[in-house]
Design a protein around this motif. Structure first.
Motif, PDB file in Angstrom:
ATOM      1  N   GLU A  75       6.268  -2.910  -9.154  1.00 33.64           N
ATOM      2  CA  GLU A  75       5.206  -2.494  -9.249  1.00 33.64           C
ATOM      3  C   GLU A  75       4.222  -2.954  -8.055  1.00 33.64           C
ATOM      4  OE1 GLU A  75       2.709  -2.944 -13.230  1.00 33.64           O
ATOM      5  OE2 GLU A  75       1.164  -2.586 -11.694  1.00 33.64           O
ATOM      6  N   LEU A  76       4.089  -4.124  -8.254  1.00 35.53           N
ATOM      7  CA  LEU A  76       3.566  -4.856  -7.071  1.00 35.53           C
ATOM      8  C   LEU A  76       3.410  -5.106  -5.859  1.00 35.53           C
ATOM      9  CD1 LEU A  76       3.070  -8.377  -9.827  1.00 35.53           C
ATOM     10  CD2 LEU A  76       1.336  -6.489  -9.360  1.00 35.53           C
ATOM     11  N   ARG A  77       4.877  -5.070  -5.788  1.00 36.43           N
ATOM     12  CA  ARG A  77       5.366  -4.432  -4.126  1.00 36.43           C
ATOM     13  C   ARG A  77       4.764  -3.469  -3.872  1.00 36.43           C
ATOM     14  NH1 ARG A  77      10.001  -6.483  -5.643  1.00 36.43           N
ATOM     15  NH2 ARG A  77      11.629  -3.999  -4.898  1.00 36.43           N
ATOM     16  N   GLU A  78       5.318  -2.487  -4.037  1.00 37.05           N
ATOM     17  CA  GLU A  78       3.836  -0.728  -4.289  1.00 37.05           C
ATOM     18  C   GLU A  78       2.791  -1.248  -4.511  1.00 37.05           C
ATOM     19  OE1 GLU A  78       5.562   1.959  -7.132  1.00 37.05           O
ATOM     20  OE2 GLU A  78       7.084   1.685  -6.329  1.00 37.05           O
ATOM     21  N   ARG A  79       2.293  -1.724  -4.725  1.00 41.24           N
ATOM     22  CA  ARG A  79       0.472  -2.227  -4.377  1.00 41.24           C
ATOM     23  C   ARG A  79       0.451  -2.669  -3.151  1.00 41.24           C
ATOM     24  NH1 ARG A  79      -3.737  -2.492  -7.737  1.00 41.24           N
ATOM     25  NH2 ARG A  79      -5.842  -3.451  -6.514  1.00 41.24           N
ATOM     26  N   GLU A  80       1.034  -3.949  -2.430  1.00 37.74           N
ATOM     27  CA  GLU A  80       0.794  -4.489  -1.711  1.00 37.74           C
ATOM     28  C   GLU A  80       1.529  -3.557  -0.901  1.00 37.74           C
ATOM     29  OE1 GLU A  80      -0.052  -7.524  -1.324  1.00 37.74           O
ATOM     30  OE2 GLU A  80       0.838  -8.413   0.057  1.00 37.74           O
ATOM     31  N   MET A 125       0.658   0.009  -0.270  1.00 36.41           N
ATOM     32  CA  MET A 125      -0.134   0.879  -0.285  1.00 36.41           C
ATOM     33  C   MET A 125      -1.544  -0.109   0.148  1.00 36.41           C
ATOM     34  SD  MET A 125       0.123   4.011  -1.526  1.00 36.41           S
ATOM     35  CE  MET A 125      -1.436   4.695  -2.681  1.00 36.41           C
ATOM     36  N   LYS A 126      -1.918  -1.706  -0.119  1.00 35.02           N
ATOM     37  CA  LYS A 126      -2.791  -2.227   0.304  1.00 35.02           C
ATOM     38  C   LYS A 126      -2.743  -2.558   1.991  1.00 35.02           C
ATOM     39  CE  LYS A 126      -3.236  -6.708   1.035  1.00 35.02           C
ATOM     40  NZ  LYS A 126      -3.276  -8.524   0.088  1.00 35.02           N
ATOM     41  N   LEU A 170      -5.030  -0.597   4.493  1.00 34.44           N
ATOM     42  CA  LEU A 170      -6.311  -1.478   5.762  1.00 34.44           C
ATOM     43  C   LEU A 170      -5.424  -0.738   7.159  1.00 34.44           C
ATOM     44  CD1 LEU A 170      -6.985  -3.885   6.655  1.00 34.44           C
ATOM     45  CD2 LEU A 170      -5.616  -4.756   6.269  1.00 34.44           C
ATOM     46  N   SER A 171      -4.953  -0.138   7.270  1.00 34.11           N
ATOM     47  CA  SER A 171      -3.864   0.390   9.117  1.00 34.11           C
ATOM     48  C   SER A 171      -4.468   1.571   8.913  1.00 34.11           C
ATOM     49  CB  SER A 171      -2.685   0.380   8.755  1.00 34.11           C
ATOM     50  OG  SER A 171      -1.746   1.324   9.209  1.00 34.11           O
ATOM     51  N   ALA A 172      -5.095   2.086   8.059  1.00 30.85           N
ATOM     52  CA  ALA A 172      -5.796   3.163   8.134  1.00 30.85           C
ATOM     53  C   ALA A 172      -7.605   3.469   7.923  1.00 30.85           C
ATOM     54  CB  ALA A 172      -5.634   4.326   6.565  1.00 30.85           C
ATOM     55  N   MET A 173      -7.973   2.335   7.539  1.00 32.49           N
ATOM     56  CA  MET A 173      -9.001   2.018   8.055  1.00 32.49           C
ATOM     57  C   MET A 173      -9.347   1.482   9.588  1.00 32.49           C
ATOM     58  SD  MET A 173     -10.067  -0.462   5.106  1.00 32.49           S
ATOM     59  CE  MET A 173     -11.019   0.246   2.734  1.00 32.49           C
ATOM     60  N   LEU A 174      -8.505   0.220  10.100  1.00 23.62           N
ATOM     61  CA  LEU A 174      -8.475   0.224  11.465  1.00 23.62           C
ATOM     62  C   LEU A 174      -8.180   1.174  12.821  1.00 23.62           C
ATOM     63  CD1 LEU A 174      -5.938  -3.244  10.642  1.00 23.62           C
ATOM     64  CD2 LEU A 174      -8.802  -3.639  11.187  1.00 23.62           C
ATOM     65  N   ALA A 175      -6.780   2.341  11.854  1.00 25.42           N
ATOM     66  CA  ALA A 175      -7.466   3.325  12.863  1.00 25.42           C
ATOM     67  C   ALA A 175      -8.669   3.887  12.869  1.00 25.42           C
ATOM     68  CB  ALA A 175      -6.357   4.095  12.548  1.00 25.42           C
ATOM     69  N   GLN A 176      -9.342   4.182  11.469  1.00 23.09           N
ATOM     70  CA  GLN A 176     -10.601   4.462  11.746  1.00 23.09           C
ATOM     71  C   GLN A 176     -11.380   3.966  12.493  1.00 23.09           C
ATOM     72  OE1 GLN A 176     -11.524   7.955  10.955  1.00 23.09           O
ATOM     73  NE2 GLN A 176     -13.552   7.405  11.311  1.00 23.09           N
TER      74      GLN A 176
END
Lengths: 188, 188
Positions: free
Chosen positions: A114-119, A121-122, A126-132
């Motif tokens: 569950e924590l790996r999935e959260r990481e 997603m994080k 971040l990737s989507a924010m940098l692309a934006q």
């Protein structure tokens, strides 16, 4: 433990990461964290919404710092140069003092799906924010998203080396090394 | 619906993707999928362990085909050339016949956090497998992991364009375009 800690938040963080390592993340309760920290559960919830937030509440300041660095890169900077500025800015969060916590945190996350999935997603967020942010500087798609994904790959690689078990390690140096490794993929 | 479908598995798949789109993934039951397909729930479970597998049971053959293509690249191929062979091999799965399903699948996944996490885990696993295959060809770290991450970024970008709402689109052509975009990051 923790009496020398300067404030409650860091005492909770130290207590939680100890317990996650000793008895496992799933078995650790907020009550146990509070007891280990010499504080109360009620105080815990003033700082963290749940035990998972002990591992993830550093995400937002890190994201904000990286995005600010990207937006402050000179207008003539290429997408790669702007991403590099963001990657290097993250180094403000990765000094030797924070390395023991970060190292233990990585082990706890690696042991829990569950924590790996959260990481993941994080990092995807971040990737989507940098692309934006790159698009706001005039980059077009799919170049902006690809540059952001390259940035995340470099971030993960440099971060994993920084938290690795070896000697002292300079995160910023690892960012430059990883970028050079990528450049070399196209060099021959 | 689906009487013209050649086999039960594809009838279930078509029924499920229709229902996911019409009433939502979470609201769709296996019983409803079976009814729409004109088959029984018992038969459904011969093909899929649960409704989520309708969206993800193509993962393993895709991974295996990509890894085989990578391992069959000439010994003198660079890491990037070997990764490119794997990326292009995935195109066998992305022809015009499969595009309507893939497009609807992407919409269902985008609308559900649990499915997005599963998709990210799938890609992270694929990245780790590609890196391992590169190491077996003699690549060292962190170069192998970085090349694999670049491959996943290209895969996602080309796939997203292929399933996009625009005109017909050649997945392999998008792979080459994405690789060229990345090369250009280092070009100036």
């Amino acid at each position: 433990m923790g009496r020398w800690e300067p404030d409650a938040e860091s005492r909770f963080r130290a207590a939680a990461i100890e317990l996650f390592g000793e008895i496992g993340y799933e078995q650790t309760t907020v009550a146990a964290i509070a007891e280990r920290a010499g504080l109360t559960s009620r105080t815990f919830f003033r700082y963290f919404s749940d035990k998972r937030e002990v591992l993830f509440n550093g995400t937002k300041p890190l994201q904000e710092a990286m995005l600010e660095a990207l937006s402050q890169a000179p207008a003539e900077a290429s997408p790669l140069e702007a991403i590099t500025a963001a990657l290097l800015k993250a180094g403000d969060f990765f000094d030797d003092d924070r390395r023991p916590f970060a190292r233990q945190r990585s082990k706890v996350i690696a042991a829990n799906a569950e924590l790996r999935e959260r990481e993941l997603m994080k990092l995807a967020t971040l990737s989507a924010m940098l692309a934006q942010a790159l698009r706001e500087r005039g980059a077009s798609e799919p170049g902006a998203s690809l540059a952001a994904e390259v940035g995340i790959a470099v971030f993960r690689t440099a971060f994993e080396q920084w938290v690795g078990d070896g000697e002292r390690c300079d995160y910023g140096g690892k960012v430059h090394e990883s970028l050079e490794q990528l450049r070399m993929l196209w060099a021959n």
